[in-house]
Design an enzyme around this catalytic site. Sequence first.
Site, mmCIF file in Angstrom:
data_model
loop_
_atom_site.group_PDB
_atom_site.id
_atom_site.type_symbol
_atom_site.label_atom_id
_atom_site.label_comp_id
_atom_site.label_asym_id
_atom_site.label_seq_id
_atom_site.Cartn_x
_atom_site.Cartn_y
_atom_site.Cartn_z
ATOM 1 N N GLU A 113 0.856 -1.194 0.000
ATOM 2 C CA GLU A 113 0.000 0.000 0.000
ATOM 3 C C GLU A 113 0.882 1.231 0.000
ATOM 4 O OE1 GLU A 113 -2.368 -0.116 3.544
ATOM 5 O OE2 GLU A 113 -3.015 -2.154 3.091
ATOM 6 N N LYS A 115 2.236 4.641 1.595
ATOM 7 C CA LYS A 115 2.373 5.165 2.950
ATOM 8 C C LYS A 115 2.001 6.645 2.883
ATOM 9 C CE LYS A 115 5.649 5.167 6.829
ATOM 10 N NZ LYS A 115 4.972 6.216 7.496
ATOM 11 N N ASP A 117 1.285 10.384 3.767
ATOM 12 C CA ASP A 117 1.999 11.271 4.674
ATOM 13 C C ASP A 117 1.006 12.204 5.367
ATOM 14 O OD1 ASP A 117 4.068 12.356 6.000
ATOM 15 O OD2 ASP A 117 4.837 13.539 4.337
ATOM 16 N N TYR A 235 -7.042 2.161 6.256
ATOM 17 C CA TYR A 235 -6.213 1.049 5.804
ATOM 18 C C TYR A 235 -6.078 -0.127 6.781
ATOM 19 C CZ TYR A 235 -2.897 4.141 8.227
ATOM 20 O OH TYR A 235 -2.288 4.965 9.116
ATOM 21 N N LYS A 322 10.693 3.555 2.905
ATOM 22 C CA LYS A 322 10.551 5.007 2.750
ATOM 23 C C LYS A 322 11.385 5.517 1.586
ATOM 24 C CE LYS A 322 9.243 6.944 7.101
ATOM 25 N NZ LYS A 322 9.607 8.059 7.926
ATOM 26 N N CYS A 416 20.787 48.637 -1.219
ATOM 27 C CA CYS A 416 19.508 48.147 -1.735
ATOM 28 C C CYS A 416 19.600 47.937 -3.256
ATOM 29 C CB CYS A 416 18.408 49.152 -1.408
ATOM 30 S SG CYS A 416 16.841 48.748 -2.187
ATOM 31 N N CYS A 419 17.253 50.791 -4.953
ATOM 32 C CA CYS A 419 17.459 52.242 -4.888
ATOM 33 C C CYS A 419 18.879 52.622 -4.476
ATOM 34 C CB CYS A 419 16.460 52.868 -3.915
ATOM 35 S SG CYS A 419 16.794 52.431 -2.207
ATOM 36 N N CYS A 434 16.148 47.996 3.923
ATOM 37 C CA CYS A 434 16.476 49.215 3.194
ATOM 38 C C CYS A 434 15.740 50.345 3.918
ATOM 39 C CB CYS A 434 16.000 49.115 1.743
ATOM 40 S SG CYS A 434 15.983 50.723 0.932
ATOM 41 N N CYS A 440 12.198 54.292 -2.226
ATOM 42 C CA CYS A 440 12.540 52.987 -2.800
ATOM 43 C C CYS A 440 11.284 52.392 -3.462
ATOM 44 C CB CYS A 440 13.069 52.092 -1.681
ATOM 45 S SG CYS A 440 13.536 50.467 -2.238
HETATM 46 S S1 IVH Z 1 -0.508 0.260 8.706
HETATM 47 C C1 IVH Z 1 0.063 -2.141 12.474
HETATM 48 N N1 IVH Z 1 -0.766 1.391 6.371
HETATM 49 O O1 IVH Z 1 2.658 5.006 8.916
HETATM 50 C C2 IVH Z 1 -0.121 -1.433 11.187
HETATM 51 N N2 IVH Z 1 0.201 2.668 8.125
HETATM 52 O O2 IVH Z 1 5.188 4.329 10.344
HETATM 53 C C3 IVH Z 1 -0.276 -0.005 11.359
HETATM 54 N N3 IVH Z 1 0.782 4.969 7.482
HETATM 55 O O3 IVH Z 1 1.473 5.112 12.196
HETATM 56 C C4 IVH Z 1 -0.080 0.896 10.250
HETATM 57 N N4 IVH Z 1 0.082 4.858 5.404
HETATM 58 O O4 IVH Z 1 0.320 6.611 10.465
HETATM 59 C C5 IVH Z 1 -0.340 1.543 7.645
HETATM 60 N N5 IVH Z 1 -1.093 2.284 4.239
HETATM 61 C C6 IVH Z 1 -0.685 2.431 5.503
HETATM 62 C C7 IVH Z 1 -0.134 3.642 5.976
HETATM 63 C C8 IVH Z 1 0.316 3.717 7.301
HETATM 64 C C9 IVH Z 1 0.618 5.629 6.328
HETATM 65 C C10 IVH Z 1 1.394 5.555 8.702
HETATM 66 C C11 IVH Z 1 0.625 5.337 9.969
HETATM 67 C C12 IVH Z 1 1.561 4.648 10.896
HETATM 68 C C13 IVH Z 1 2.906 4.963 10.307
HETATM 69 C C14 IVH Z 1 3.913 3.903 10.636
#
Ligand code: IVH
Length: 688
Positions: A113, A115, A117, A235, A322, A416, A419, A434, A440
């Site tokens: 999935e 991640k 932000d 998720y 990451k 500046c 001017c 300035c 100016c």
């Molecule tokens: S699963 C036990 N799925 O990443 C499983 N986390 O570094 C729990 N996060 O605290 C998390 N996208 O805030 C999961 N597709 C995703 C995610 C996700 C972002 C974040 C979440 C978690 C942190 C972990």
Amino acid sequence: MNLPEDKNAYNALVNELKAHNYAYYVLSQPSISDYDFDQLLKKCEAIEKLHPEWVQPDSPTQVVGGEVTKNFEQVKHTYPMMSLGNTYSADELREFDQRVRKAIGDDFTYVCELKFDGLAISISYENGKMIRAVTRGDGVQGDDVTANVKTIRSIPQQLHGNYPASFDIRGEIFMHKKTFERLNNTLKKELLEQGVDEDKIAERLYKNPRNFASGSLKMQDSKEVAKRSLDAFLYFVYTKENICETHAESLKLAESWGFKVSDHYQECASLEDVLAFIQKYDTERHHLSYEIDGVVIKVNQYKHQEDLGFTAKIPKWAISYKYKAESALTQLLSVSYQVGRTGAITPVANLKPVQLAGTTVKRASLYNADELARLDLHDMDWVYVEKGGEIIPKITSINTEKRDLFAKKIQYIQACPECGTELLRKEGEAIHYCPNDSHCKPQLIGRLEHFVSRKAMNIDGLGVGIIELLFERKFVRYFSDFYKLHLVREKLIGLTKLFEVENEYEYKYENEIYIHYQRVLYLFKIAKKVDEIKHLKSESELNDYISKFEEPKKQREFNFIKEKIDGTFFKISDILSFMLKKFGYPLEINFNHLIKNILCVNDLIEKVNVLIDEEKSYSENEKILLKNFFDKHNTDILKLTNLKKIVLQEKAVNNIIEGINNSKNCNLGQFIYALGIKNLGLVGANLI
Ligand code: IVH
């Protein structure tokens, strides 16, 4: 408005609105126009006013918030909110995969999935109703932010389908990149209008969408939160009884109950598939409307998750990969210094354009003299720029090996740039000023802009370009001059100005203008003769198209496109030559001298004609043809560069004069604020 008299009709209307909300916010497939939706919503509000006893607590009219909470209650999580182990390397992922296989064998799959932000949230549902939403906190307990979460339209307050009686669901709350830009710009304008010093504004703005989302969710007034247009992906489902065998099935189920689940997930049978997913989104992520910082890899089968278990802090059945904060190497072209309304100086690095995290970077903030000294920047240095979620990229380091032996150290300016007045720096402050506040130009224009702004004298029709035009043509210098404009009304009509606008599709280097391939494409479209390429949308499509030509003649026709400068930029003089041929002018012209002068012209055509006349290398016949070309394609050429043309029409002049007249009725506080006294915001001005 026809209002139904019975409660059933009201309930049906509420359900209809909820279905439209679901289609809009969760499925992203609107089932009704915004206008029609608003009409239904108004009808619903009207009924609720007449029959408050009917109001459903989760009615779409109620979800915009309004509750003011003083402090967030601390709530213990039913299931602790663990974090994930993370890695930046494929090798460590291989080790993770080995550990998993050693423990459970090879008969399993992964789910990859994105991640997201944002901020983790845990939401509890009882009998299909949202009961509570709690932030991660320390993982054991977090803030009860239910009222705020209820304003997020993609998180259902009432579920549908076959949901379990009681469960928790985890997800991520985030802000879309475009929303972030819009809201941060609004915030910037508001702060400017409140008279906050320019050098303090950057500190007050949110650095990135994550920050903004987090700040929003922690607000006390959920009505304000509702304005922040937050969104969420869910998720992970926690239930007491088993509802399915795999994580992938649980995502499908959650979706069927009304949750927004991202489409970008994939079941992967092998680590190779996982790595391919990671690679795919390393580029695709730049096209998403929200930010992600990696990929989460989860063992799909629940029984295997149980077998693998947890360490004290993290599950052993999941890991996150990451993406590294991206950096790019490019060359410093120059350092420019911007002067604000209050005289504050901001140094900016102008860079050779470089692609970074999906956008073209041409500038980096240098903040102040201390930063310049810290970096030890030299002329034409090769610098690393990084975009760590922030909007304005910054220079993180310098590749000194590439530095020219004789390169001079960049010295912070003493005077500046506008001017020439000697700059001042107050003790203990990082910013230079300035002090020439009476002569100016950017300070004078900045103050005029502030004077007419919405919270000050609120004069319509006087945008940035128009104030500059009035200033340059000596119609306005002091605030009082606005109130004499009606005397010169006739002279204002027809005033013209060309001005430069910010444009990421263009950059200037050593007196040449370079434009982006997208603009070249646009040029072809306007040239119409090349209809075949109208549908092409990207650089690679354009390249594919060109490579298909077998005839050498046609190949040659597009040849210059392939001779790319800095990847995607083309010299505008080459493009003008190409355009000339495309429009049927039999000339081989070097446009360089025109380009060098083109940006300082006020009336393009008049000045270009003079420039053509002055050029000794053109024959008389060529001059006529060239003038004809510029005359005919003036507008198209303007569109190619970042020049915009303003012509003050009679109607606009009337509007301005009317706006100025109306401003005489402002209140005293507004007037005092409009004077732009340092450190005096609107609140202070009203108190005075
Ligand atoms: S699963 C036990 N799925 O990443 C499983 N986390 O570094 C729990 N996060 O605290 C998390 N996208 O805030 C999961 N597709 C995703 C995610 C996700 C972002 C974040 C979440 C978690 C942190 C972990």
